[in-house]
Design an enzyme around this catalytic site. Structure first.
Site, mmCIF file in Angstrom:
data_model
loop_
_atom_site.group_PDB
_atom_site.id
_atom_site.type_symbol
_atom_site.label_atom_id
_atom_site.label_comp_id
_atom_site.label_asym_id
_atom_site.label_seq_id
_atom_site.Cartn_x
_atom_site.Cartn_y
_atom_site.Cartn_z
ATOM 1 C CE1 TYR A 22 -4.017 2.072 0.641
ATOM 2 C CE2 TYR A 22 -2.701 3.114 2.364
ATOM 3 C CZ TYR A 22 -3.827 3.095 1.557
ATOM 4 O OH TYR A 22 -4.761 4.094 1.670
ATOM 5 C CE LYS A 53 -3.802 4.964 -1.563
ATOM 6 N NZ LYS A 53 -4.796 5.490 -2.527
#
Length: 304
Positions: A164, A168
């Site tokens: 993640y 991001k």
């Protein structure tokens, strides 16, 4: 007092808008006059399954309040289909909010390829696909706004979120480059790193804090970034709980060695404190500024 922020008849695509942050964004855009494409595959927070009802419910909310919206149930990895539906229905695209996302949290030691690849596909490839499909239309009309959703997990790191965090922070790299390429075509591109109480963060944030992190406390920034009034591009903002802050890169003055002679690991060790001293730090705005200190060091030691 600033002029009211309106987006009358602008066409806005919000991905992952069936709930949480995306729903709040879609509702506020519609309340400010925009025509909204509410995209949501309707899957779980882990990227499994599909359900059309999530996007449909948000469209019903917008229409009940007198706004204009349509539902789209495609995956963001089929981004061209989302943009095509916007064009078929409204004839244009003006603003794109890349909000869709999933979580597959595991420590790196336990992470499987599927955990890494699915997070990459939804966050990075999905944002690429939708934006790449919309980009020619934004260029042709010489106006557009693109907002990417980054995360503090990418900026600062977070336990169990290697996949993640990678995705991001990668979206911020995309933001920076598209801001450079889009400026001369009237396209401004920014990123947010939101903290909100949604189904993706439920259980990760203490309940007494979670209840105060309403998604609606993030959407005003997103709507401003999608408006005519916003003239910033390539920026990153943290937002949540009614607070908004802007981030920038910071770099120490560093240490210059003589490039004619080279330098040793021991010299690096001897100068380690100075290399990491942020007193008088600089804030490079682009690649050219980032190279200035290196070039100054080369000029300090001319050849021959």
């Amino acid at each position: 007092m600033s002029e009211p922020v309106r987006l009358q008849d602008r066409v806005v695509i919000v991905t992952g808008a069936g709930g949480g942050l995306g729903r709040a964004h879609a509702l506020l855009f519609a309340a400010r006059g925009a025509r909204v494409v509410v995209n949501d595959l309707g899957g779980s927070t882990h990227g499994e399954g599909a359900n059309a009802s999530a996007a449909d419910r948000v469209v019903e909310e917008i229409r009940a309040a007198g706004g204009s919206a349509i539902a789209n149930h495609d995956s963001v990895t089929d981004g061209a289909r989302i943009v095509e539906q916007a064009l078929d229905t409204f004839g244009r695209v003006d603003v794109l909010v890349n909000n869709a996302g999933i979580l597959r949290d595991k420590t790196f030691h336990k992470m499987e390829d599927s955990d890494w690849e699915l997070v990459y596909r939804v966050h990075v490839e999905g944002a690429y696909k939708v934006t790449h499909a919309a980009w020619p239309h934004l260029r042709a009309q010489n106006w557009g706004r693109v907002i990417f959703t980054s995360s503090t997990s990418g900026i600062y790191g977070n336990f169990g979120q290697a996949n993640y965090g990678m995705a991001k922070l990668g979206l911020y790299g995309l933001t920076r480059t598209l801001a450079i390429e889009g400026r001369k075509h009237g396209i401004l591109v920014n990123a947010i790193a939101p903290t909100g109480g949604t189904r993706m963060t439920e259980g990760l944030i203490p309940p007494q804090v979670f209840d105060r992190l309403q998604p609606e406390l993030i959407s005003p920034l997103v709507v401003y970034l999608g408006s005519e009034q916003c003239q910033d591009s390539g920026e990153l903002f943290e937002v949540g709980g009614g607070w908004v802050g802007k981030l920038r890169w910071e770099r120490s003055q560093g240490v210059g060695f003589d490039p004619r002679e080279g330098f040793t690991p021991e010299q690096v060790a001897d100068n380690w404190a100075r290399i990491g001293d942020f007193e008088g730090a600089g804030h490079p705005q682009d690649s050219l500024q980032a190279l200035q200190q290196m070039m100054a060091n080369l000029q300090k030691y001319p050849l021959g």
